[in-house]
Design an enzyme around this catalytic site. Structure first.
Site, PDB file in Angstrom:
ATOM      1  N   LYS A 181       0.803  -1.229   0.000  1.00  0.00           N
ATOM      2  CA  LYS A 181       0.000   0.000   0.000  1.00  0.00           C
ATOM      3  C   LYS A 181       0.839   1.284   0.000  1.00  0.00           C
ATOM      4  O   LYS A 181       0.422   2.302  -0.531  1.00  0.00           O
ATOM      5  CB  LYS A 181      -0.954   0.008   1.192  1.00  0.00           C
ATOM      6  CG  LYS A 181      -2.069  -1.021   1.085  1.00  0.00           C
ATOM      7  CD  LYS A 181      -3.028  -0.889   2.247  1.00  0.00           C
ATOM      8  CE  LYS A 181      -4.098  -1.970   2.197  1.00  0.00           C
ATOM      9  NZ  LYS A 181      -5.122  -1.766   3.231  1.00  0.00           N
TER      10      LYS A 181
ATOM     11  N   TYR B  22     -11.609 -10.148  10.370  1.00  0.00           N
ATOM     12  CA  TYR B  22     -12.807 -10.870   9.908  1.00  0.00           C
ATOM     13  C   TYR B  22     -12.584 -12.366   9.721  1.00  0.00           C
ATOM     14  O   TYR B  22     -13.457 -13.070   9.220  1.00  0.00           O
ATOM     15  CB  TYR B  22     -13.391 -10.230   8.649  1.00  0.00           C
ATOM     16  CG  TYR B  22     -12.432 -10.136   7.484  1.00  0.00           C
ATOM     17  CD1 TYR B  22     -11.704  -8.979   7.268  1.00  0.00           C
ATOM     18  CD2 TYR B  22     -12.260 -11.201   6.617  1.00  0.00           C
ATOM     19  CE1 TYR B  22     -10.818  -8.881   6.210  1.00  0.00           C
ATOM     20  CE2 TYR B  22     -11.385 -11.113   5.552  1.00  0.00           C
ATOM     21  CZ  TYR B  22     -10.666  -9.945   5.362  1.00  0.00           C
ATOM     22  OH  TYR B  22      -9.786  -9.857   4.312  1.00  0.00           O
TER      23      TYR B  22
ATOM     24  N   ILE C 199     -11.928  -5.004  13.152  1.00  0.00           N
ATOM     25  CA  ILE C 199     -11.660  -5.036  11.714  1.00  0.00           C
ATOM     26  C   ILE C 199     -11.105  -6.391  11.270  1.00  0.00           C
ATOM     27  O   ILE C 199     -11.007  -6.660  10.095  1.00  0.00           O
ATOM     28  CB  ILE C 199     -10.764  -3.872  11.238  1.00  0.00           C
ATOM     29  CG1 ILE C 199      -9.371  -4.004  11.783  1.00  0.00           C
ATOM     30  CG2 ILE C 199     -11.360  -2.529  11.605  1.00  0.00           C
ATOM     31  CD1 ILE C 199      -8.418  -3.205  10.931  1.00  0.00           C
TER      32      ILE C 199
ATOM     33  N   ASP D 172     -10.377   2.448   2.621  1.00  0.00           N
ATOM     34  CA  ASP D 172     -10.569   1.681   3.858  1.00  0.00           C
ATOM     35  C   ASP D 172     -11.399   2.468   4.877  1.00  0.00           C
ATOM     36  O   ASP D 172     -12.247   1.903   5.572  1.00  0.00           O
ATOM     37  CB  ASP D 172      -9.214   1.307   4.484  1.00  0.00           C
ATOM     38  CG  ASP D 172      -8.519   0.188   3.719  1.00  0.00           C
ATOM     39  OD1 ASP D 172      -9.211  -0.600   3.052  1.00  0.00           O
ATOM     40  OD2 ASP D 172      -7.275   0.114   3.776  1.00  0.00           O
TER      41      ASP D 172
ATOM     42  N   GLY E 141     -15.890  -7.314  11.083  1.00  0.00           N
ATOM     43  CA  GLY E 141     -14.965  -6.662  10.153  1.00  0.00           C
ATOM     44  C   GLY E 141     -15.186  -6.958   8.685  1.00  0.00           C
ATOM     45  O   GLY E 141     -14.727  -6.210   7.822  1.00  0.00           O
TER      46      GLY E 141
END
Ligand code: ATR
Length: 277
Positions: free
Chosen positions: A72, A221, A219, A108, A242
């Site tokens: 990222k 999951y 967050i 996000d 999440g």
């Protein structure tokens, strides 16, 4: 997989490794549901190769791509322009190629807020306590602050939380060991650490000290219901899982690449959740 025509739109998910990503399944569901002439594929790219690879994808006719860990930041560097969401998060998870230019954003934070709202939780109901000061916290803090929410961060490594507070003025920091003490003053608790993830230790926090009506959002999951969320449920607190953040963060990219704004619904949730473990 539908049969593509010569004018199919192309997008994908960049990561290293990328094989764990659920994004091809998620975008594939929407492509199939809406009979779109397009494809969304995994793109394993080393972070060091990002500048060349991203430009190459654009030159090869891709409409854009999502970006996941650990690429990222490299994606941010590879962009010609980045928007406010990417600048504040210091990271890019959505690339759009247009007119020979690479533009980056970070959806996000949008996904986080949309997920809370889809669960009937008002993100601006009161102060928020965040656990963690990593990449995910960086995306979440600015969108809460933009709503006027007072945000407090507790991170195991205090220096990282202090660094974040220098970058995002107004952010409060409490020691990791004081996280349970801080609970009572907050309307929202968000776990942005990797604790609670399948195979990891759970988040330890004393939910009996929570303010009445606290909403607890994880967050993580995998699993869908983390030990933190199970504990919150047992305490009668509102829970936000999440997976919804993952589903909602995908919407802006899909719209930009394929020209159609998809919805997040129970069918999509079930389809992606059925393949989580
Ligand atoms: P992400 O991009 O998913 O946020 P990250 O940047 O690696 O990932 O951040 C992981 C977060 O989880 C950090 O806040 C990390 O705390 P440190 O800064 O102290 O490393 C937190 N974390 C990971 N394992 C932890 C553990 N066992 N106990 C407490 N916090 C943990």
């Amino acid at each position: 997989m539908p049969i593509l025509t010569g004018s199919a739109r192309l997008a994908g998910i960049i990561g290293w490794p990328v094989s764990h990503s659920r994004s091809p399944r998620l975008h594939g569901f929407w492509l199939e549901r809406h009979k779109i002439d397009g494809a969304y594929v995994p793109l394993p790219i080393r972070p060091a190769d990002m500048p060349t690879a991203v430009r190459g994808l654009m030159q090869a006719g891709f409409a854009g791509a999502n970006v996941t860990i650990p690429n990222k930041m490299a994606a941010f560097e590879a962009c010609d322009t980045v928007d406010e969401t990417a600048r504040k998060a210091g990271a890019v998870n959505t690339l759009v190629f247009k007119d020979g230019k690479i533009s980056g954003s970070n959806t996000d934070g949008h996904g986080f807020l949309a997920n809370l709202r889809a669960h009937g939780v008002d993100p601006a109901a009161g102060p928020a306590l965040l656990l963690g000061a990593g990449g995910s916290a960086r995306a979440v803090v600015p969108v809460l602050q933009d709503l006027g929410v007072q945000v407090t961060v507790a991170n195991r490594t205090r220096a990282k939380a202090d660094d974040l507070a220098r970058e995002l003025p107004g952010l409060r920091v409490v020691d990791w060991d004081r996280r349970s003490d801080a609970l009572g003053d907050h309307a929202l608790l968000v776990n942005t650490t990797s604790l609670g993830m399948h195979g990891q230790n759970p988040v330890e926090i004393d939910l009996s000290r929570a303010a009445k009506g606290l909403a607890v959002c994880d967050i993580v999951y995998v699993p869908l219901e983390t030990p933190l969320l199970a504990a919150a449920r047992a305490h009668g607190l509102r829970c936000v899982e999440g997976l919804g953040m993952l589903l909602h963060q995908a919407v802006p990219g899909f719209k930009a690449w394929f020209g159609f704004e998809p919805v997040v619904d129970d069918d999509l949730r079930r389809f992606v959740a059925s393949d989580l473990l």
